[in-house]
Design a protein around this motif. Structure first.
Motif, PDB file in Angstrom:
ATOM      1  N   ILE A  25      10.126  -3.702 -25.376  1.00 59.94           N
ATOM      2  CA  ILE A  25       9.971  -2.850 -26.551  1.00 59.94           C
ATOM      3  C   ILE A  25       8.813  -3.399 -27.379  1.00 59.94           C
ATOM      4  N   ARG A  26       7.797  -2.563 -27.572  1.00 60.56           N
ATOM      5  CA  ARG A  26       6.593  -2.975 -28.298  1.00 60.56           C
ATOM      6  C   ARG A  26       6.350  -2.032 -29.470  1.00 60.56           C
ATOM      7  N   VAL A  27       5.550  -2.521 -30.412  1.00 59.32           N
ATOM      8  CA  VAL A  27       5.126  -1.691 -31.532  1.00 59.32           C
ATOM      9  C   VAL A  27       3.710  -1.209 -31.255  1.00 59.32           C
ATOM     10  N   GLY A  28       3.450   0.025 -31.662  1.00 55.32           N
ATOM     11  CA  GLY A  28       2.119   0.601 -31.524  1.00 55.32           C
ATOM     12  C   GLY A  28       1.848   1.539 -32.681  1.00 55.32           C
ATOM     13  N   LYS A  47      -0.195  10.024 -28.876  1.00 52.50           N
ATOM     14  CA  LYS A  47      -0.966   8.960 -28.247  1.00 52.50           C
ATOM     15  C   LYS A  47      -0.768   7.740 -29.124  1.00 52.50           C
ATOM     16  N   ILE A  48      -0.308   6.654 -28.506  1.00 52.48           N
ATOM     17  CA  ILE A  48       0.081   5.452 -29.245  1.00 52.48           C
ATOM     18  C   ILE A  48      -0.719   4.266 -28.721  1.00 52.48           C
ATOM     19  N   ASP A  49      -1.365   3.539 -29.629  1.00 44.64           N
ATOM     20  CA  ASP A  49      -2.149   2.359 -29.276  1.00 44.64           C
ATOM     21  C   ASP A  49      -1.268   1.122 -29.369  1.00 44.64           C
ATOM     22  N   PHE A  50      -1.014   0.492 -28.222  1.00 45.36           N
ATOM     23  CA  PHE A  50      -0.194  -0.717 -28.155  1.00 45.36           C
ATOM     24  C   PHE A  50      -1.034  -1.976 -28.039  1.00 45.36           C
ATOM     25  N   GLY A  51      -2.321  -1.887 -28.353  1.00 44.49           N
ATOM     26  CA  GLY A  51      -3.181  -3.061 -28.291  1.00 44.49           C
ATOM     27  C   GLY A  51      -3.694  -3.315 -26.890  1.00 44.49           C
ATOM     28  N   PRO A  52      -4.508  -4.378 -26.736  1.00 43.96           N
ATOM     29  CA  PRO A  52      -5.188  -4.618 -25.461  1.00 43.96           C
ATOM     30  C   PRO A  52      -4.263  -4.909 -24.281  1.00 43.96           C
ATOM     31  N   GLY A  53      -3.107  -5.489 -24.503  1.00 49.63           N
ATOM     32  CA  GLY A  53      -2.216  -5.822 -23.390  1.00 49.63           C
ATOM     33  C   GLY A  53      -1.604  -4.617 -22.711  1.00 49.63           C
ATOM     34  N   ALA A  78       8.083   1.991 -32.578  1.00 50.22           N
ATOM     35  CA  ALA A  78       8.538   1.150 -31.479  1.00 50.22           C
ATOM     36  C   ALA A  78       8.770   2.027 -30.258  1.00 50.22           C
ATOM     37  N   ALA A  79       8.474   1.459 -29.084  1.00 47.90           N
ATOM     38  CA  ALA A  79       8.664   2.208 -27.845  1.00 47.90           C
ATOM     39  C   ALA A  79       8.959   1.255 -26.698  1.00 47.90           C
ATOM     40  N   VAL A  80       9.694   1.759 -25.719  1.00 42.67           N
ATOM     41  CA  VAL A  80       9.892   1.033 -24.465  1.00 42.67           C
ATOM     42  C   VAL A  80       8.662   1.326 -23.613  1.00 42.67           C
ATOM     43  N   VAL A  81       7.953   0.265 -23.229  1.00 43.98           N
ATOM     44  CA  VAL A  81       6.692   0.453 -22.514  1.00 43.98           C
ATOM     45  C   VAL A  81       6.799   0.175 -21.007  1.00 43.98           C
ATOM     46  N   ASN A  82       7.979  -0.213 -20.530  1.00 45.71           N
ATOM     47  CA  ASN A  82       8.083  -0.527 -19.105  1.00 45.71           C
ATOM     48  C   ASN A  82       9.066   0.360 -18.342  1.00 45.71           C
ATOM     49  N   PHE A 110      12.034   4.732 -35.244  1.00 50.69           N
ATOM     50  CA  PHE A 110      12.323   3.304 -35.422  1.00 50.69           C
ATOM     51  C   PHE A 110      10.986   2.586 -35.520  1.00 50.69           C
ATOM     52  N   ALA A 111      10.792   1.839 -36.607  1.00 48.08           N
ATOM     53  CA  ALA A 111       9.509   1.181 -36.845  1.00 48.08           C
ATOM     54  C   ALA A 111       9.715  -0.055 -37.706  1.00 48.08           C
ATOM     55  N   PRO A 112       8.761  -0.995 -37.639  1.00 47.73           N
ATOM     56  CA  PRO A 112       8.853  -2.164 -38.527  1.00 47.73           C
ATOM     57  C   PRO A 112       8.654  -1.739 -39.972  1.00 47.73           C
ATOM     58  N   ASP A 113       9.236  -2.482 -40.903  1.00 47.43           N
ATOM     59  CA  ASP A 113       9.081  -2.134 -42.324  1.00 47.43           C
ATOM     60  C   ASP A 113       7.834  -2.762 -42.940  1.00 47.43           C
ATOM     61  N   GLN A 114       7.107  -3.555 -42.146  1.00 52.52           N
ATOM     62  CA  GLN A 114       5.816  -4.098 -42.546  1.00 52.52           C
ATOM     63  C   GLN A 114       4.881  -3.977 -41.349  1.00 52.52           C
ATOM     64  N   LYS A 115       3.587  -3.905 -41.621  1.00 48.77           N
ATOM     65  CA  LYS A 115       2.620  -3.797 -40.530  1.00 48.77           C
ATOM     66  C   LYS A 115       2.642  -5.065 -39.681  1.00 48.77           C
ATOM     67  N   VAL A 116       2.649  -4.863 -38.366  1.00 48.48           N
ATOM     68  CA  VAL A 116       2.587  -5.957 -37.401  1.00 48.48           C
ATOM     69  C   VAL A 116       1.501  -5.624 -36.386  1.00 48.48           C
ATOM     70  N   PRO A 117       1.025  -6.606 -35.622  1.00 46.07           N
ATOM     71  CA  PRO A 117      -0.028  -6.317 -34.642  1.00 46.07           C
ATOM     72  C   PRO A 117       0.455  -5.348 -33.559  1.00 46.07           C
ATOM     73  N   ASN A 118      -0.404  -4.401 -33.198  1.00 50.81           N
ATOM     74  CA  ASN A 118      -0.073  -3.510 -32.082  1.00 50.81           C
ATOM     75  C   ASN A 118       0.174  -4.359 -30.837  1.00 50.81           C
ATOM     76  N   GLY A 119       1.221  -4.010 -30.121  1.00 49.62           N
ATOM     77  CA  GLY A 119       1.587  -4.743 -28.916  1.00 49.62           C
ATOM     78  C   GLY A 119       2.631  -5.821 -29.151  1.00 49.62           C
ATOM     79  N   ALA A 120       2.966  -6.087 -30.428  1.00 43.88           N
ATOM     80  CA  ALA A 120       3.999  -7.083 -30.711  1.00 43.88           C
ATOM     81  C   ALA A 120       5.304  -6.650 -30.037  1.00 43.88           C
ATOM     82  N   ARG A 121       5.989  -7.616 -29.430  1.00 45.30           N
ATOM     83  CA  ARG A 121       7.205  -7.330 -28.672  1.00 45.30           C
ATOM     84  C   ARG A 121       8.446  -7.633 -29.508  1.00 45.30           C
ATOM     85  N   LEU A 122       9.412  -6.746 -29.412  1.00 46.29           N
ATOM     86  CA  LEU A 122      10.691  -6.942 -30.092  1.00 46.29           C
ATOM     87  C   LEU A 122      11.439  -8.084 -29.434  1.00 46.29           C
ATOM     88  N   PHE A 123      12.024  -8.968 -30.254  1.00 48.92           N
ATOM     89  CA  PHE A 123      12.880 -10.042 -29.719  1.00 48.92           C
ATOM     90  C   PHE A 123      14.069 -10.224 -30.616  1.00 48.92           C
TER      91      PHE A 123
END
Length: 123
Positions: A25-28, A47-53, A78-82, A110-123
């Motif tokens: 699960i990543r943020v984009g 179209k969602i940008d999940f960063g370079p990874g 947030a999205a499941v990318v796999n 479902f989204a973070p309540d503060q900006k985080v880097p695109n591609g950050a993974r939920l843990f």
């Protein structure tokens, strides 16, 4: 019978932590949103940008009740990318954008309540 979004449903069976880690699960950031007129229910193509990874991926979302195109572009989600891509009509959805049902069953993203880097993974 319980619906998937039934708040009265008991928790799913317990799983091992490693099974949770299998779901990526990543943020984009939504960089484009268009109406999806071919969908059975009102929906948008995103179209969602999940960063370079992960890169830019597309998804469909039945989120027209609470959102419009102008409010979606620039929003982090947030999205499941796999998961494997899924054909929806003539559109190929590459990620599963996540949300929760409101009291009427309409999707709230479902989204973070503060900006985080695109591609950050939920843990």
């Amino acid at each position: 019978m319980y619906l998937l979004h039934d708040p009265d449903k008991p928790p799913a069976p317990q799983i091992e932590f490693n099974r949770f880690l299998d779901v990526d699960i990543r943020v984009g950031t939504i960089v484009a949103a268009d109406l999806f007129p071919d969908a059975r229910k009102p929906a948008f193509k995103l179209k969602i940008d999940f960063g370079p990874g992960v890169g830019v991926k597309q998804s469909s979302g039945q989120i027209t009740r609470h959102y419009d195109i102008a409010s979606l572009v620039g929003r982090q989600v947030a999205a499941v990318v796999n998961f494997p891509p899924r054909q929806i009509g003539k559109f190929m959805s590459e990620v599963l954008t996540l949300g929760f049902p409101d009291e009427n069953g309409d999707v709230v993203l479902f989204a973070p309540d503060q900006k985080v880097p695109n591609g950050a993974r939920l843990f």
